[in-house]
Design a protein around this motif. Structure first.
Motif, PDB file in Angstrom:
ATOM      1  N   ARG A 108      35.158  -3.090  78.545  1.00 50.10           N
ATOM      2  CA  ARG A 108      35.450  -1.766  79.106  1.00 50.10           C
ATOM      3  C   ARG A 108      34.221  -0.848  79.118  1.00 50.10           C
ATOM      4  NH1 ARG A 108      35.305   2.161  81.184  1.00 50.10           N
ATOM      5  NH2 ARG A 108      36.818   3.814  81.594  1.00 50.10           N
ATOM      6  N   GLN A 109      33.373  -0.985  78.102  1.00 47.68           N
ATOM      7  CA  GLN A 109      32.191  -0.110  78.021  1.00 47.68           C
ATOM      8  C   GLN A 109      31.153  -0.408  79.107  1.00 47.68           C
ATOM      9  OE1 GLN A 109      32.887  -2.540  75.935  1.00 47.68           O
ATOM     10  NE2 GLN A 109      31.034  -3.717  75.478  1.00 47.68           N
ATOM     11  N   ASN A 110      31.336  -1.534  79.821  1.00 48.74           N
ATOM     12  CA  ASN A 110      30.424  -1.851  80.934  1.00 48.74           C
ATOM     13  C   ASN A 110      30.905  -1.281  82.272  1.00 48.74           C
ATOM     14  OD1 ASN A 110      29.837  -3.904  78.833  1.00 48.74           O
ATOM     15  ND2 ASN A 110      28.307  -4.566  80.342  1.00 48.74           N
ATOM     16  N   TYR A 111      32.031  -0.568  82.219  1.00 48.29           N
ATOM     17  CA  TYR A 111      32.633  -0.058  83.457  1.00 48.29           C
ATOM     18  C   TYR A 111      32.555   1.476  83.523  1.00 48.29           C
ATOM     19  CZ  TYR A 111      36.452   1.498  86.523  1.00 48.29           C
ATOM     20  OH  TYR A 111      37.197   2.151  87.468  1.00 48.29           O
ATOM     21  N   LEU A 112      32.243   1.988  84.711  1.00 46.99           N
ATOM     22  CA  LEU A 112      32.261   3.440  84.938  1.00 46.99           C
ATOM     23  C   LEU A 112      33.112   3.716  86.190  1.00 46.99           C
ATOM     24  CD1 LEU A 112      31.030   6.162  83.882  1.00 46.99           C
ATOM     25  CD2 LEU A 112      29.281   5.891  85.656  1.00 46.99           C
ATOM     26  N   ALA A 113      34.111   4.583  86.023  1.00 46.78           N
ATOM     27  CA  ALA A 113      35.037   4.915  87.125  1.00 46.78           C
ATOM     28  C   ALA A 113      34.525   6.153  87.838  1.00 46.78           C
ATOM     29  CB  ALA A 113      36.436   5.183  86.559  1.00 46.78           C
ATOM     30  N   VAL A 114      34.148   6.021  89.095  1.00 49.38           N
ATOM     31  CA  VAL A 114      33.622   7.180  89.831  1.00 49.38           C
ATOM     32  C   VAL A 114      34.275   7.299  91.205  1.00 49.38           C
ATOM     33  CG1 VAL A 114      31.387   6.835  88.666  1.00 49.38           C
ATOM     34  CG2 VAL A 114      31.639   6.150  91.056  1.00 49.38           C
ATOM     35  N   ILE A 140      33.506  11.687  87.909  1.00 51.83           N
ATOM     36  CA  ILE A 140      33.438  10.591  86.929  1.00 51.83           C
ATOM     37  C   ILE A 140      34.634  10.718  85.990  1.00 51.83           C
ATOM     38  CG2 ILE A 140      32.065   9.569  85.061  1.00 51.83           C
ATOM     39  CD1 ILE A 140      29.561  10.562  86.418  1.00 51.83           C
ATOM     40  N   CYS A 141      35.362   9.631  85.803  1.00 51.76           N
ATOM     41  CA  CYS A 141      36.525   9.649  84.917  1.00 51.76           C
ATOM     42  C   CYS A 141      36.252   8.858  83.639  1.00 51.76           C
ATOM     43  CB  CYS A 141      37.737   9.054  85.627  1.00 51.76           C
ATOM     44  SG  CYS A 141      38.305  10.043  87.013  1.00 51.76           S
ATOM     45  N   GLU A 142      36.773   9.326  82.552  1.00 58.50           N
ATOM     46  CA  GLU A 142      36.665   8.637  81.248  1.00 58.50           C
ATOM     47  C   GLU A 142      35.223   8.261  80.896  1.00 58.50           C
ATOM     48  OE1 GLU A 142      41.052   6.595  80.967  1.00 58.50           O
ATOM     49  OE2 GLU A 142      39.439   5.262  81.617  1.00 58.50           O
TER      50      GLU A 142
END
Lengths: 284, 284
Positions: A108-114, A140-142
């Motif tokens: 999960r830490q390798n993912y960025l929700a934009v 940017i989320c979370e």
């Protein structure tokens, strides 16, 4: 940062590539699209240098710019197929579903929700242009769930593209977007549909349509393949927005029907307040 | 042709004046507006040279560019107060009522019913600009009822302004305009209203609105004083248009609610056909 891989070479993925390439010609841009024509066009137009079905193991950033109903699976598959130094981010217009489905992923830490707030009514690689993302808002989320070093790489990309960062919870994002984006697409699609149905035998009538109609119906040209998944994925919020809107339309219709001049005037005066707000935005 | 008098010095009347003045500085432009501030602004901005409450007896053309609910009376009063060599024309967005009310006037042949398809969401003398009418469509109703020499004078003015003439029956005009203009104003006003109501406590949310929202909601900034009379005067046609539109919105909402991907896709594909038609217009 050296290698960027883009999956989905349409308006958004393609414009991201063109914007980056302009400012950072040293970056190696590879990519893929399920549509072979789009791959060929993307190469011809120089959106990508290399066509690769999957990102190399040492890719720095993978960007997913495909329809929203494909993103949850694609984020997970991409995380599974890349190393611990690769950042994966998606550009989807809804964020709750993808954040929720990715929450338990071991990487999960390798993912960025934009979500870049940018687009036009056109789609496909040919619609892409260098300035699409320039000066635009990026939500940017979370952000707290993403590794700090990987995130720094993403921020560097957004800085290169001159984007304005905003931070927001995914549920809040989807609710607000239903009102300030998805609803206006629905109203525009149905305006186009209604007018075409009435005018089907006399298309010369559109000669009588001015710039006001063109502006209001513009989004009616948008891609069904992009928008059907957004509408369904954000169903709950969008239905709330559409119900409120249909209610207002009915009330306005009834005020016209009963010759309620004062009532109509007041409704429009309220609606006029959008002027202050949109003009405020321009100063940003 | 020497003297032109304009009643109503807002966006349309003012832009007409500026466009004429540019090409024919020899014309004497006088005018009036019920709002004294607008008169002062019109003089300051050079829309008119002379402020006169009424046209001189030897005025060649009187143009009426006031809200549509004032036009039937104003056309008749103006015909009563001017000579047999003066042409009176109105710029109203509805044509059935004014044509009907003027039908029996002894000087009917001195009147020409026209509608320039041009405007912006702004209003008042300060919104006027020289190019507003340039290249735009002008609809003329019941042209056969106007004296041929007076009509020639009007055509000369439209030629100067580079407008494209179209001819149409007033009832047909009002029906078609309900669909290609009045409906899109109603949908845009109610989009603005709905979104503002939801976002009233968090106006920063509009930061998340992109150019698509701005385009669709643009007409929501339009003048209530102009639009309330148009909506009421074209009530019958507009209600037909609004009912058809509300029906389509509900169907679209239900397709979202039942996860009908194929149905949504088809609706949007139908709406996409607006692209061919609007692009066709551009070639005109």
């Amino acid at each position: 940062m050296k290698k960027i891989h883009i999956i989905g070479l349409g308006l958004l993925g393609g414009s991201f590539a063109l914007g980056l390439k302009k400012k950072r010609p040293d970056l190696i841009l590879s990519g893929h699209d399920n549509n072979p024509d789009h791959v060929a066009q993307a190469k011809e137009l120089g959106l990508i240098t290399l066509h690769k079905e999957r990102p190399d193991p040492d890719t720095d950033v993978v960007v997913l710019a495909t329809p929203v109903d494909t993103l949850s699976d694609l984020v997970q598959q991409t995380l599974d197929g890349t190393g611990s130094k690769t950042l994966v981010m998606d550009f989807g217009s809804t964020k709750a579903e993808v954040c929720n489905k990715t929450a338990q992923h071991p990487k999960r830490q390798n993912y960025l929700a934009v979500h870049p707030i940018a687009g036009t009514e056109h789609s496909g690689p040919k619609a892409a242009f260098e300035q699409l993302l320039d000066g635009k808002v990026l939500i940017i989320c979370e952000m707290e769930k993403t590794d700090v070093h990987l995130k720094a790489m993403a921020y560097e990309l957004f800085e290169i593209l001159n984007m304005k960062l905003r931070f927001m919870d995914p549920l809040e994002h989807d609710l607000h977007l239903a009102f300030v984006s998805h609803l206006s697409h629905a109203t525009s699609f149905m305006l186009g549909r209604t007018v075409l149905e009435k005018m089907k035998d006399e298309k010369n009538i559109f000669d009588m349509a001015g710039s006001g109609f063109a502006s209001t119906v513009r989004l009616s040209k948008s891609s069904p393949a992009m928008w059907a998944p957004i509408f369904l994925e954000n169903k709950k919020n969008l239905i709330e927005a559409m119900d409120a809107y249909i209610h207002h339309m009915k009330q306005f219709r009834d005020k016209i029907s009963t010759d309620d001049y004062t009532g109509l005037y007041k409704e429009m005066e309220e609606a006029n307040k959008i002027r202050e707000i949109l003009d405020l935005e321009k100063r940003d």
